[in-house]
Scaffold this active site. Structure first.
Site, PDB file in Angstrom:
ATOM      1  N   HIS A 155     -15.774   9.518  56.365  1.00 18.85           N
ATOM      2  CA  HIS A 155     -16.720  10.502  55.817  1.00 18.85           C
ATOM      3  C   HIS A 155     -17.082  10.138  54.360  1.00 18.85           C
ATOM      4  O   HIS A 155     -16.191   9.953  53.528  1.00 18.85           O
ATOM      5  CB  HIS A 155     -16.042  11.875  55.882  1.00 18.85           C
ATOM      6  CG  HIS A 155     -16.928  13.016  55.510  1.00 18.85           C
ATOM      7  ND1 HIS A 155     -18.061  13.341  56.209  1.00 18.85           N
ATOM      8  CD2 HIS A 155     -16.846  13.914  54.496  1.00 18.85           C
ATOM      9  CE1 HIS A 155     -18.627  14.396  55.653  1.00 18.85           C
ATOM     10  NE2 HIS A 155     -17.914  14.762  54.617  1.00 18.85           N
ATOM     11  N   GLU A 158     -16.208   9.163  61.865  1.00 24.77           N
ATOM     12  CA  GLU A 158     -16.138  10.589  61.518  1.00 24.77           C
ATOM     13  C   GLU A 158     -16.783  11.414  62.620  1.00 24.77           C
ATOM     14  O   GLU A 158     -17.693  10.939  63.298  1.00 24.77           O
ATOM     15  CB  GLU A 158     -16.805  10.854  60.171  1.00 24.77           C
ATOM     16  CG  GLU A 158     -18.257  10.454  60.071  1.00 24.77           C
ATOM     17  CD  GLU A 158     -18.868  10.881  58.748  1.00 24.77           C
ATOM     18  OE1 GLU A 158     -18.613  12.004  58.313  1.00 24.77           O
ATOM     19  OE2 GLU A 158     -19.602  10.088  58.156  1.00 24.77           O
ATOM     20  N   SER A 162     -22.549  15.049  52.719  1.00 25.09           N
ATOM     21  CA  SER A 162     -21.734  16.061  53.374  1.00 25.09           C
ATOM     22  C   SER A 162     -22.411  17.435  53.309  1.00 25.09           C
ATOM     23  O   SER A 162     -23.515  17.591  53.808  1.00 25.09           O
ATOM     24  CB  SER A 162     -20.336  16.078  52.737  1.00 25.09           C
ATOM     25  OG  SER A 162     -19.439  16.803  53.524  1.00 25.09           O
TER      26      SER A 162
END
Lengths: 296, 301
Positions: free
Chosen positions: B275, B245, B145
């Site tokens: 995610h 996502e 991320s």
């Protein structure tokens, strides 16, 4: 003596580096199996020829070139070190298991290519490939952890000279074997930017997934209703407040003034009550504390 | 078709994320995430050692195996949040799958330390490894991320500074473009992906603007949005992204651009995964770690 040790280490590292580079090549093939094994079930014609080459390469290359070099090394390590002998023997035995599993997979690939319409066979092949990849990964990790890191300590220069002399075969993928493995050579040399990875599914899983999707949609719908109602409630309250504030004070609306006055009184009463309650509570707390004291 | 575990736990994770990001406020989100993180048990089968850097903390996650490969891992958390146990778990799985020691760099967080403080910490983490005698050819950088964003930004900064690049880099569900202008998946996933649906457009709470110190111009900087930079000369890259996502397009665009610049870049799009599904106990997460292990082994034979 120092130079001699250094040279031995350099020699051993070169030998081991070659084996580690084999592992790196296998890893690329194992990743390919992980990414595309499921595609065998739905679109076998797209990937079956590639898998046939990949398994043939892994099995033949290992049997002909990689495992013999390892086994020579493992056997020397087993002779030199009692503590590593058991691990060396176990890992060498696993080579036999890998060869057997690879040959079974090749037979299954042959079967699937002869009967491409048989879904059960394709699923069995996909599962077999995934199992094969898992066991190879675990085997490689153990070899690197237990033996590769120790061999340079255990073996002498003479051992290494002997090992290098024995291991003179060639890597089939590096030395113009594009005729034998054209698809695999292309896969490895070109690579792919994007791989869509799908995983194993089952009828129960699909039914549950569908139910979960419906529940999810329902929850999302309820959340939207909740948000809408909350927004509308806020808007209605704001509108009511605005209307009351905008209301003109005229004699004809005496009752409204009375309501306002009443509300104001009620507000004052509430404030007074809260104040009284706080004071009373504080007083009560003190007296309560006092009464809890024994014989106070 | 995602596994049963994936479908069930994705929903739970979705609810947990909604709880964390509800009425987004950094302090509240941090305390909510800390509560959830406490439920995460510390990983087993690894040793955790502190290794403080000059301006932030770091930890070694070691399996005790004989290896000279190192992964420098940058945890995610929208640049403003941190869940150490969760990321220790990721690092432990990675260490086992790839036969590596993992240096987990807890870079400084925004808004207290806006851009480029976090990036500087990541670069310092890499330089520390080099100073400790680890060869660049034995190092792989990775992150998830926001950590994936920082991993890619670190590569660009190292290349621009003529520093030796690591052997490879990977990014799990990375944000590669902070302006979020690229990609049609952004709209398609709007209803599903709370990362944009919950916080986007709120200037006071948008993590991207908190990270850049409220300076919207920084969003276009290649060190904040690596997709906007020149990607030539980077090391081999692997990006893994969930098919459910909105960041999926950012990853595929990044891999396309990197490959066009001559970089060995691949992206794996995992069907139906949310995610950073790697944190969940899915079969797909284990498979993804297997692929990461293969990648690290390929980069550092």
């Amino acid at each position: 003596m120092k130079n001699r040790t250094h040279t031995v280490r350099e020699t051993s590292e070169r030998y081991v580096r070659g084996l580690l580079e084999d592992h790196a090549r296998f890893s690329r093939v194992l990743t390919m199996i992980g990414r595309d094994a499921r595609r065998l079930v739905d679109a076998p014609s797209d990937v079956l020829p590639l898998f046939a080459e990949a398994v043939d390469y892994v099995v033949n290359f290992q049997n002909v070139y990689h495992h013999p070099r390892e086994e020579i090394m493992f056997s020397r390590v087993g002779e030199k070190s009692e503590s590593l002998a058991a691990a060396a023997k176990k890992l060498a035995q696993e080579h036999g298991g890998t060869a057997y599993a690879g040959k079974e997979l090749l037979a299954l690939i042959e079967h699937v290519s002869r009967a491409p319409g048989e879904r059960a066979g394709r699923e069995q092949l996909a599962k077999g490939l995934e199992r094969f990849a898992r066991s190879m990964r675990s085997h490689i990790a153990q070899e690197e952890d237990l033996l590769y890191s120790q061999v340079w300590i255990e073996l002498t220069r003479r051992d290494w000279d002997k090992l290098i002399g024995q291991a003179a075969a060639l890597d089939p993928l590096d030395h113009d074997h594009s005729a034998k493995y054209p698809l695999l050579v292309r896969y490895v040399s070109e690579g792919r930017t994007r791989s869509d990875v799908t995983t194993e599914s089952s009828p129960f899983g699909e039914a549950l997934g569908s139910a979960m999707d419906r529940i999810g949609t329902l929850l999302d719908g309820l959340a939207v209703i909740d948000r809408t109602m909350s927004r509308q409630r806020k808007e209605a309250c704001a509108l009511a407040r605005k209307s009351i504030r905008a209301m003109p004070i005229i004699p004809a609306l005496q009752p409204m003034d009375s309501v306002r006055a009443g509300m104001q009184s009620a507000g004052e009463f509430a404030s007074a009550y809260r104040r009284w309650f706080r004071e009373w509570n504080a007083l009560y707390s003190r007296s309560d504390t006092a009464t809890r004291r024994p014989h106070a | 078709m995602p596994s049963i575990q994936s479908q069930l736990l994705s929903r739970l994770a979705d609810q947990a994320m909604k709880t964390i990001f509800r009425d987004f406020n950094v302090d509240k989100a941090r305390s909510r995430l800390a509560m959830i993180d406490r439920l995460n048990p510390a990983p087993t089968g690894v040793q955790i050692e502190s290794r403080d850097l000059s301006s932030c903390a770091a930890e070694w996650i070691r399996t005790g195996r004989n290896t000279d490969r190192v992964v420098m891992y940058l945890p995610g958390g929208a640049w403003v949040l941190r869940s150490p146990n969760t990321h220790r778990g990721i690092a432990a799985k990675l260490a086992k799958a790839a036969n590596v020691d993992v240096l987990l760099v807890f870079y400084r967080l925004a808004p207290e330390h806006p851009f480029p403080a976090g990036l500087q910490d990541c670069i310092e983490g890499y330089e520390t490894l080099l100073r400790d005698g680890v060869k660049p050819s034995r190092i792989v950088i990775g992150g998830d991320s926001a950590g994936g964003n920082l991993a890619l930004a670190t590569l660009l900064a190292l290349r621009d500074g003529n520093a030796p690049l690591p052997a490879g880099a990977f990014a799990l569900s990375p944000c590669t473009d902070m302006s979020l202008e690229e990609g049609g998946a952004r709209m398609a996933m709007r209803e599903f992906d709370l990362l944009i649906s919950e916080v986007e457009g709120r200037i006071d709470a948008d993590p991207r603007l908190l990270y850049t110190g409220g300076n919207a111009d920084v969003l276009d900087h290649p060190y904040a949005s690596p997709l906007r930079g020149n990607l030539a000369g980077l090391c081999p890259l692997l990006l893994q992204v969930g098919g459910a996502e909105f960041l999926v397009d950012q990853s595929t665009l990044f891999a396309d651009k990197a490959r066009a610049a001559g970089v060995d870049a691949e992206v794996e799009v995992w069907e139906g995964q949310p995610h950073v599904w790697h944190v969940m106990p899915f079969p797909e997460a284990n498979q993804a770690f297997d692929h990461l292990g293969d990648f690290v082994r390929r980069c550092c034979p």
